[in-house]
Motif scaffolding. Structure first.
Motif, PDB file in Angstrom:
ATOM      1  N   PRO A   1       0.166  -1.281   0.196  1.00 14.26           N
ATOM      2  CA  PRO A   1      -0.031   0.243   0.385  1.00 14.26           C
ATOM      3  C   PRO A   1       0.567   1.162   0.143  1.00 14.26           C
ATOM      4  CG  PRO A   1       0.149  -1.305   2.222  1.00 14.26           C
ATOM      5  CD  PRO A   1       0.586  -1.899   1.335  1.00 14.26           C
ATOM      6  N   ALA A   2       0.379   2.057  -1.092  1.00 13.00           N
ATOM      7  CA  ALA A   2       0.860   3.242  -0.617  1.00 13.00           C
ATOM      8  C   ALA A   2       0.726   4.618   0.667  1.00 13.00           C
ATOM      9  CB  ALA A   2       0.734   4.606  -1.973  1.00 13.00           C
ATOM     10  N   ARG A   3       1.668   5.322   0.482  1.00  7.89           N
ATOM     11  CA  ARG A   3       1.735   6.118   2.419  1.00  7.89           C
ATOM     12  C   ARG A   3       1.439   7.516   2.177  1.00  7.89           C
ATOM     13  NH1 ARG A   3       4.221   3.144   7.257  1.00  7.89           N
ATOM     14  NH2 ARG A   3       3.349   1.386   7.094  1.00  7.89           N
ATOM     15  N   PHE A   4       2.305   7.694   0.779  1.00  5.81           N
ATOM     16  CA  PHE A   4       2.446   9.699   0.606  1.00  5.81           C
ATOM     17  C   PHE A   4       1.978   9.615  -0.960  1.00  5.81           C
ATOM     18  CE2 PHE A   4       5.520   7.681   3.641  1.00  5.81           C
ATOM     19  CZ  PHE A   4       5.300   8.602   4.442  1.00  5.81           C
ATOM     20  N   HIS A   5       2.092  10.995  -1.641  1.00  7.39           N
ATOM     21  CA  HIS A   5       1.909  10.622  -2.750  1.00  7.39           C
ATOM     22  C   HIS A   5       2.704  10.756  -3.852  1.00  7.39           C
ATOM     23  CE1 HIS A   5      -0.151  12.869  -6.455  1.00  7.39           C
ATOM     24  NE2 HIS A   5       0.851  14.066  -6.874  1.00  7.39           N
ATOM     25  N   HIS A   6       3.993  10.283  -3.256  1.00  4.01           N
ATOM     26  CA  HIS A   6       4.926  10.011  -4.655  1.00  4.01           C
ATOM     27  C   HIS A   6       4.584   8.119  -4.772  1.00  4.01           C
ATOM     28  CE1 HIS A   6       7.037   9.560  -0.883  1.00  4.01           C
ATOM     29  NE2 HIS A   6       7.658   8.492  -1.208  1.00  4.01           N
ATOM     30  N   GLU A   7       4.509   7.459  -3.806  1.00  2.35           N
ATOM     31  CA  GLU A   7       4.603   6.219  -3.735  1.00  2.35           C
ATOM     32  C   GLU A   7       2.967   5.776  -4.838  1.00  2.35           C
ATOM     33  OE1 GLU A   7       4.868   5.564   0.793  1.00  2.35           O
ATOM     34  OE2 GLU A   7       6.443   5.489   0.773  1.00  2.35           O
ATOM     35  N   ALA A   8       2.180   7.101  -4.293  1.00  2.00           N
ATOM     36  CA  ALA A   8       0.859   6.832  -4.736  1.00  2.00           C
ATOM     37  C   ALA A   8       0.781   6.595  -6.087  1.00  2.00           C
ATOM     38  CB  ALA A   8      -0.505   7.782  -3.987  1.00  2.00           C
ATOM     39  N   ALA A   9       1.507   7.391  -6.489  1.00  2.00           N
ATOM     40  CA  ALA A   9       2.022   8.014  -8.058  1.00  2.00           C
ATOM     41  C   ALA A   9       2.533   6.609  -8.562  1.00  2.00           C
ATOM     42  CB  ALA A   9       2.243   9.159  -8.248  1.00  2.00           C
ATOM     43  N   THR A  10       3.608   6.393  -8.416  1.00  2.00           N
ATOM     44  CA  THR A  10       4.162   5.019  -8.704  1.00  2.00           C
ATOM     45  C   THR A  10       3.639   3.808  -8.478  1.00  2.00           C
ATOM     46  OG1 THR A  10       6.346   5.919  -7.099  1.00  2.00           O
ATOM     47  CG2 THR A  10       6.386   3.614  -7.974  1.00  2.00           C
ATOM     48  N   HIS A  11       2.555   3.354  -7.601  1.00  2.00           N
ATOM     49  CA  HIS A  11       1.281   2.803  -7.393  1.00  2.00           C
ATOM     50  C   HIS A  11       0.746   3.005  -8.704  1.00  2.00           C
ATOM     51  CE1 HIS A  11      -0.256  -0.465  -4.757  1.00  2.00           C
ATOM     52  NE2 HIS A  11      -1.372   0.151  -5.502  1.00  2.00           N
ATOM     53  N   ARG A  12       0.030   3.975  -9.110  1.00  2.00           N
ATOM     54  CA  ARG A  12      -0.531   3.743 -10.691  1.00  2.00           C
ATOM     55  C   ARG A  12       0.376   3.495 -11.694  1.00  2.00           C
ATOM     56  NH1 ARG A  12      -2.223   8.524  -7.681  1.00  2.00           N
ATOM     57  NH2 ARG A  12      -1.632  10.176  -8.832  1.00  2.00           N
ATOM     58  N   LEU A  13       1.596   3.670 -11.827  1.00  2.00           N
ATOM     59  CA  LEU A  13       2.405   3.788 -12.449  1.00  2.00           C
ATOM     60  C   LEU A  13       2.150   1.783 -12.845  1.00  2.00           C
ATOM     61  CD1 LEU A  13       4.020   4.414 -15.407  1.00  2.00           C
ATOM     62  CD2 LEU A  13       5.712   4.693 -13.707  1.00  2.00           C
ATOM     63  N   LEU A  14       3.326   1.462 -11.461  1.00  2.00           N
ATOM     64  CA  LEU A  14       2.751   0.075 -12.262  1.00  2.00           C
ATOM     65  C   LEU A  14       2.388  -0.760 -12.440  1.00  2.00           C
ATOM     66  CD1 LEU A  14       4.861   0.102  -8.597  1.00  2.00           C
ATOM     67  CD2 LEU A  14       5.634  -0.778 -10.862  1.00  2.00           C
TER      68      LEU A  14
END
Length: 340
Positions: A86-99
């Motif tokens: 799970p993503a906690r931060f905005h940049h992690e969420a962006a990476t998550h969506r990209l993956l």
């Protein structure tokens, strides 16, 4: 990862240290602020220690996602998108969506590729079956006119076309070999004899004799695919044998139950530098380049099928001394280990 994290945050660390230095200078230069040097040093140490603790806490929190991704990369599975942390931060969420988008795109491309490959295989299989119809008619015509002198030459050329088309049919079936695999007991010399009979017209054209040595030995294998391997070895032996040559087929059984089939020809042999590569796809070697008729597929296909049947292929050859091809079958107690 800690050093990389510090390097990524170096601008913030420098800003903090410069701010601390600026505060120290302000205290030192401002006569209205009375503070002893020991107290100022103590305050600086406390602030530096608090910064180190803060960096350690943020390091654990901000790199948790990256550490999970690294672990996932080491244990990559087909359903890796379902195991994304799970993503906690905005940049992690962006990476998550990209993956997730990359995974979806890859699955779609893979599905399209499999569909295109299946359609191509079905087309090739259909084409081969269509091509076999006129070949069958030609064979009937050949059988009905064997008294004509030219028929032997025509039959020899027909056989070459037949072998090429039959090889293409097996290539189209190769990806689904496991679903077509039937393990049964078979006499190895009998399988060779059936393939020799198929090559009779070619052998007669070159006046090649095929001799058998050793007693019949029985192996557990798939008859159809085992005959395909034998056919590739025999066609190579006939192709490179000289006019009036002899192909010797020998069957031996080792004390531990391994059956060895050896096909020996009197051809030009192979150079030492060619031997390690003869089973590579597309490799024709010096002899193939001289004859300009080799495709580099026969032995590659034989090795591919043999490995799935649990058969070991080996070659022994030297220039001007012919070639020996070995097929070593698994012992009876190891049949369950044949890869499917």
């Amino acid at each position: 990862m800690l050093l990389r994290y510090i390097a990524d945050r170096i601008s913030w660390i420098v800003y903090y240290l410069l701010s601390l230095l600026f505060a120290d200078l302000l205290i030192w230069l401002d006569n209205g602020i009375a503070i002893r040097a020991e107290s100022l040093l103590y305050l600086n140490l406390l602030l530096l220690l608090s910064m180190i603790v803060f960096l350690g806490w943020r390091y654990r929190k901000e790199t948790a996602y990256a550490r999970s991704l690294e672990k996932l990369a080491d244990e990559m599975a087909e359903d890796w998108t379902d195991a994304l942390p799970p993503a906690r931060f905005h940049h992690e969420a962006a990476t998550h969506r990209l993956l997730l988008a990359a995974g979806q795109l890859h699955r779609q491309q893979l599905a399209d590729s499999r569909t295109a490959r299946r359609l191509e295989q079905e087309y090739v299989a259909a084409w081969v079956h269509e091509a076999k119809a006129p070949l069958t008619a030609m064979k009937l015509t050949i059988d009905a006119n064997r008294s004509l002198p030219v028929i032997r030459t025509v039959e020899s050329e027909w056989l070459r076309i037949h072998l090429l088309i039959d090889q293409q049919l097996y290539i189209s079936r190769l990806p689904t070999l496991e679903t077509d695999f039937v393990l049964e007991k078979a006499g190895i010399q009998q399988l060779v004899a059936l393939e020799v009979r198929e090559l009779t017209s070619w052998c007669m054209e070159k006046n090649i004799a095929v001799e058998f040595e050793g007693d019949e030995a029985y192996v557990a294998t798939d008859r159809k695919w085992c005959r395909f391997v034998i056919r590739q070895l025999l066609t190579n032996a006939v192709k490179y044998s000289p006019q009036g040559g002899i192909i010797l087929v020998t069957t031996t059984v080792s004390p531990n139950g391994h059956v060895r089939l050896t096909i020996k020809d009197e051809g030009p042999g192979m150079a030492d530098h060619d031997l390690p590569r003869i089973f590579d796809r597309g490799f024709t070697g010096d002899n193939g380049r001289l004859q300009n008729a080799a495709t580099g597929l026969g032995l590659y296909l034989a090795q591919t099928v043999a490995s799935k049947l649990g058969i070991h292929l080996a070659v022994r050859s030297a220039l001007h001394e012919g070639t020996e091809m070995d097929m070593v079958f698994a012992s009876p107690h190891a049949f369950g280990e044949i890869r499917t």
